[in-house]
Design a protein around this motif. Structure first.
Motif, PDB file in Angstrom:
ATOM      1  N   UNK A  84      -9.477   9.074  27.638  1.00 19.27           N
ATOM      2  CA  UNK A  84      -8.888   9.088  26.301  1.00 19.27           C
ATOM      3  C   UNK A  84      -7.454   9.589  26.386  1.00 19.27           C
ATOM      4  N   UNK A  85      -6.671   9.189  25.402  1.00 21.41           N
ATOM      5  CA  UNK A  85      -5.280   9.637  25.335  1.00 21.41           C
ATOM      6  C   UNK A  85      -5.231  10.899  24.477  1.00 21.41           C
ATOM      7  N   UNK A  86      -4.770  12.020  25.025  1.00 15.38           N
ATOM      8  CA  UNK A  86      -4.829  13.283  24.288  1.00 15.38           C
ATOM      9  C   UNK A  86      -4.096  13.236  22.952  1.00 15.38           C
ATOM     10  N   UNK A  87      -4.647  13.960  22.001  1.00 14.26           N
ATOM     11  CA  UNK A  87      -4.051  14.095  20.679  1.00 14.26           C
ATOM     12  C   UNK A  87      -2.817  14.997  20.761  1.00 14.26           C
ATOM     13  N   UNK A  88      -1.831  14.692  19.925  1.00 15.08           N
ATOM     14  CA  UNK A  88      -0.639  15.523  19.774  1.00 15.08           C
ATOM     15  C   UNK A  88      -0.736  16.210  18.414  1.00 15.08           C
ATOM     16  N   UNK A  89      -0.627  17.534  18.398  1.00 16.66           N
ATOM     17  CA  UNK A  89      -0.643  18.303  17.154  1.00 16.66           C
ATOM     18  C   UNK A  89       0.764  18.809  16.889  1.00 16.66           C
ATOM     19  N   UNK A  90       1.540  18.192  15.981  1.00 10.97           N
ATOM     20  CA  UNK A  90       2.904  18.663  15.727  1.00 10.97           C
ATOM     21  C   UNK A  90       2.918  20.149  15.370  1.00 10.97           C
ATOM     22  N   UNK A  91       3.865  20.883  15.957  1.00  6.70           N
ATOM     23  CA  UNK A  91       3.999  22.331  15.772  1.00  6.70           C
ATOM     24  C   UNK A  91       2.766  23.088  16.269  1.00  6.70           C
ATOM     25  N   UNK A  92       1.943  22.446  17.093  1.00  4.91           N
ATOM     26  CA  UNK A  92       0.736  23.108  17.559  1.00  4.91           C
ATOM     27  C   UNK A  92       0.402  22.739  18.990  1.00  4.91           C
ATOM     28  N   UNK A  93      -0.858  22.908  19.341  1.00  3.13           N
ATOM     29  CA  UNK A  93      -1.291  22.643  20.713  1.00  3.13           C
ATOM     30  C   UNK A  93      -2.781  22.367  20.729  1.00  3.13           C
ATOM     31  N   UNK A  94      -3.261  21.911  21.888  1.00  5.71           N
ATOM     32  CA  UNK A  94      -4.684  21.709  22.118  1.00  5.71           C
ATOM     33  C   UNK A  94      -5.238  22.889  22.903  1.00  5.71           C
TER      34      UNK A  94
ATOM     35  N   UNK B 164      -5.684  32.460   3.683  1.00  6.91           N
ATOM     36  CA  UNK B 164      -4.852  33.183   4.644  1.00  6.91           C
ATOM     37  C   UNK B 164      -4.510  32.343   5.872  1.00  6.91           C
ATOM     38  N   UNK B 165      -5.097  31.114   5.985  1.00  7.51           N
ATOM     39  CA  UNK B 165      -4.682  30.207   7.055  1.00  7.51           C
ATOM     40  C   UNK B 165      -5.700  29.922   8.130  1.00  7.51           C
ATOM     41  N   UNK B 166      -6.971  30.302   7.935  1.00  4.80           N
ATOM     42  CA  UNK B 166      -7.963  30.158   9.001  1.00  4.80           C
ATOM     43  C   UNK B 166      -8.589  28.770   8.959  1.00  4.80           C
ATOM     44  N   UNK B 167      -8.156  27.908   9.862  1.00  7.32           N
ATOM     45  CA  UNK B 167      -8.645  26.532   9.935  1.00  7.32           C
ATOM     46  C   UNK B 167      -8.065  25.870  11.173  1.00  7.32           C
ATOM     47  N   UNK B 168      -8.623  24.714  11.530  1.00  7.97           N
ATOM     48  CA  UNK B 168      -8.097  23.964  12.663  1.00  7.97           C
ATOM     49  C   UNK B 168      -8.740  22.591  12.727  1.00  7.97           C
ATOM     50  N   UNK B 169      -8.231  21.742  13.608  1.00  8.89           N
ATOM     51  CA  UNK B 169      -8.737  20.382  13.793  1.00  8.89           C
ATOM     52  C   UNK B 169      -9.710  20.337  14.974  1.00  8.89           C
ATOM     53  N   UNK B 170     -10.732  19.502  14.844  1.00  6.22           N
ATOM     54  CA  UNK B 170     -11.751  19.326  15.891  1.00  6.22           C
ATOM     55  C   UNK B 170     -11.888  17.818  16.104  1.00  6.22           C
ATOM     56  N   UNK B 171     -11.307  17.320  17.176  1.00  6.46           N
ATOM     57  CA  UNK B 171     -11.242  15.882  17.442  1.00  6.46           C
ATOM     58  C   UNK B 171     -12.289  15.508  18.488  1.00  6.46           C
ATOM     59  N   UNK B 172     -13.146  14.531  18.150  1.00  4.76           N
ATOM     60  CA  UNK B 172     -14.158  14.044  19.090  1.00  4.76           C
ATOM     61  C   UNK B 172     -13.839  12.587  19.409  1.00  4.76           C
ATOM     62  N   UNK B 173     -13.472  12.321  20.645  1.00  2.00           N
ATOM     63  CA  UNK B 173     -13.171  10.963  21.087  1.00  2.00           C
ATOM     64  C   UNK B 173     -14.465  10.196  21.362  1.00  2.00           C
TER      65      UNK B 173
ATOM     66  N   UNK C 259     -23.201  26.839  20.423  1.00  2.00           N
ATOM     67  CA  UNK C 259     -23.405  25.863  21.491  1.00  2.00           C
ATOM     68  C   UNK C 259     -24.158  24.654  20.939  1.00  2.00           C
ATOM     69  N   UNK C 260     -23.641  23.455  21.200  1.00  2.00           N
ATOM     70  CA  UNK C 260     -24.286  22.238  20.721  1.00  2.00           C
ATOM     71  C   UNK C 260     -23.754  21.045  21.501  1.00  2.00           C
ATOM     72  N   UNK C 261     -24.496  19.944  21.424  1.00  2.00           N
ATOM     73  CA  UNK C 261     -24.102  18.690  22.061  1.00  2.00           C
ATOM     74  C   UNK C 261     -23.552  17.760  20.990  1.00  2.00           C
ATOM     75  N   UNK C 262     -22.434  17.118  21.274  1.00  2.00           N
ATOM     76  CA  UNK C 262     -21.747  16.281  20.292  1.00  2.00           C
ATOM     77  C   UNK C 262     -22.395  14.907  20.238  1.00  2.00           C
ATOM     78  N   UNK C 263     -22.859  14.538  19.040  1.00  2.00           N
ATOM     79  CA  UNK C 263     -23.617  13.306  18.857  1.00  2.00           C
ATOM     80  C   UNK C 263     -22.794  12.214  18.185  1.00  2.00           C
ATOM     81  N   UNK C 264     -21.507  12.420  18.005  1.00  2.00           N
ATOM     82  CA  UNK C 264     -20.705  11.511  17.198  1.00  2.00           C
ATOM     83  C   UNK C 264     -19.264  11.535  17.699  1.00  2.00           C
ATOM     84  N   UNK C 265     -18.419  10.708  17.099  1.00  3.22           N
ATOM     85  CA  UNK C 265     -16.982  10.806  17.332  1.00  3.22           C
ATOM     86  C   UNK C 265     -16.281  10.759  15.977  1.00  3.22           C
ATOM     87  N   UNK C 266     -15.028  11.173  15.956  1.00  2.74           N
ATOM     88  CA  UNK C 266     -14.280  11.139  14.709  1.00  2.74           C
ATOM     89  C   UNK C 266     -13.328  12.320  14.578  1.00  2.74           C
TER      90      UNK C 266
END
Length: 450
Positions: free
Chosen positions: A71-81, A200-209, A177-184
């Motif tokens: 997979x081609x890694x995601x780019x998070x502007x102003x952020x990181x993986x 207060x800002x507590x959140x983030x992205x979770x990308x499943x290829x 702990x869990x096994x990923x059954x989907x993508x999105x």
């Protein structure tokens, strides 16, 4: 009531628009573990001095390479993986919930809450079928938890305090702990004192290829998380009691022009993954192309379900994937609620359109008063050129950013998609080819009906 001095905020001239450096990793034992290529350091924000807002920051022009999981890694502007280690076939991650100092743009810093030194927290990037083990350490002054938004998993891993697990108290570490059954395109956030902690800002992205490659293939894959903030003029902490009247609207917790532009080369297929954990729906509008809406937290849709749009509403708690083929230019990309593309919004302010305001007389009783709003807010830009009308401490101007032809008059939830035939080290502001730009004329030709 907010007065004109507090509402009309400072000069937009010479604003420094440097992107926020990624903070160094904490010295925790988990971080001493060897990380594999999941930590895509090559795609961290470009760190270089920015002299004026004409140098609007952009992500690296380097195209991410396919990795070993195809997979081609995601780019998070102003952020990181977020990096991980492999442990007997399980990907292990470590998130640290803590108070941080966050900068929306040079001129406004706050005490926020986030993960691993940032808000939003680092993007978690995995593949369908992976088994993940995620440690969450709580360094907040109150308990917390973690909900994996939209992800199919065992009930006891869903992260709802009091329902599926005990609260994670200050100083404690829990493991999921869990096994990923989907993508999105998915998200993560607390389900404990949620109103406060998300405000207060507590959140983030979770990308499943997806496990199997899909077509058409993506050349550049961006992740953008939308949020809103109530930071009252002159203050340093978000107000979690505000329900609707927010004054800062952000992409990845930055306001324009500090939001890094999305970069592409002509002809590349670009995907922009948008998540919304704000308290408003956002009609996200893209100039220059008709994008295709191709997916969500339900994964990439079958191609016969794709639809062409130029504006897509991303509802609260939703994600949407927008794909397009890049065409040259500096194209605006923004929420189409106009007050979401401004900073330091005021509320309960009287309407002064068409009202004569005798500035000289008012100055006798209110020194520093500046008449504003009689002919619209554009005059604010003109007055702030003069260098007077300072705003409250730690408060941004409402509209910032400057292009080749003057002020952009934008802030908040606004960015650029910057496409060039050839990409270099930096993408300067776009210059229109001859005969392809609107221009001033002296008169309208005779015979055109009105």
């Amino acid at each position: 009531m907010i007065n004109r001095r507090n509402l009309l905020l400072g000069s937009a001239v010479g604003l420094v628009a440097a992107s926020l450096p990624v903070r160094a990793q904490h010295n925790h034992s988990m971080h001493d573990m060897p990380m594999n290529s999941g930590d895509h350091s090559a795609h961290n924000p470009v760190q270089r001095p920015i002299k004026t807002t004409k140098n609007i920051p952009a992500v690296s022009t380097k195209k991410p390479e396919l990795n070993t999981q195809n997979y081609r890694p995601v780019i998070t502007p102003n952020g990181r993986t977020l990096g991980y280690r492999m442990n007997e076939g399980v990907k292990e991650f470590h998130l640290i919930a803590e108070e941080i100092e966050h900068e929306f743009a040079p001129g406004t810093k706050i005490k926020a809450w986030g993960y691993n030194g940032s808000t939003p927290g680092p993007t978690i990037e995995v593949v369908e079928g992976d088994r993940v083990r995620i440690y969450l350490t709580n360094k907040l002054p109150e308990h917390t938890s973690m909900h994996w938004h939209g992800i199919l998993l065992p009930w006891g891993m869903d992260g709802v305090t009091g329902l599926t697990q005990p609260p994670i108290k200050p100083g404690e570490t829990f493991v999921y702990e869990f096994t990923l059954q989907q993508h999105g395109t998915h998200m993560y956030h607390p389900h404990a004192d949620e109103m406060v902690q998300m405000a207060m800002g507590m959140m983030g992205m979770f990308i499943i290829h997806p496990k199997e490659p899909v077509t058409p293939t993506i050349d550049r894959d961006y992740a953008v998380l939308l949020h809103n903030w109530a930071v009252h003029p002159g203050t340093y902490r978000p107000d979690p009691n505000v329900m609707t009247e927010f004054d800062l609207w952000t992409m990845n917790s930055k306001v324009f022009p500090a939001i890094e532009s999305l970069v592409a080369q002509t002809g590349e297929r670009v995907r922009v993954r948008i998540g919304n954990l704000s308290m408003w729906n956002h009609p996200m509008h893209m100039h220059g192309v008709q994008f295709e809406v191709t997916g969500s937290d339900g994964g990439r849709w079958p191609q016969n379900q794709w639809r062409k749009e130029v504006t897509e509403i991303v509802g609260v708690g939703q994600t949407r994937d927008l794909e397009f083929v890049a065409v040259p230019g500096d194209w605006a990309f923004h929420c189409h609620m106009s007050h979401h593309t401004m900073n330091a919004m005021g509320h309960d302010v009287p309407n002064m359109l068409g009202v004569k305001q005798p500035e000289a007389q008012i100055n006798k009783v209110l020194p520093g008063y500046m008449a504003m709003g009689e002919s619209g807010m554009a005059e604010h830009q003109e007055h702030t050129d003069m260098g007077h009308m300072p705003g409250p401490e730690n408060t941004l101007p409402m509209m910032m950013g400057e292009g080749n032809y003057g002020k952009l008059e934008m802030g908040g939830m606004f960015s650029l998609i910057r496409v060039r035939d050839q990409l270099g080290v930096a993408a300067d502001l776009y210059e229109a080819p001859p005969e392809t730009q609107a221009r001033k004329v002296n008169q309208v030709p005779d015979g055109i009906p009105v």
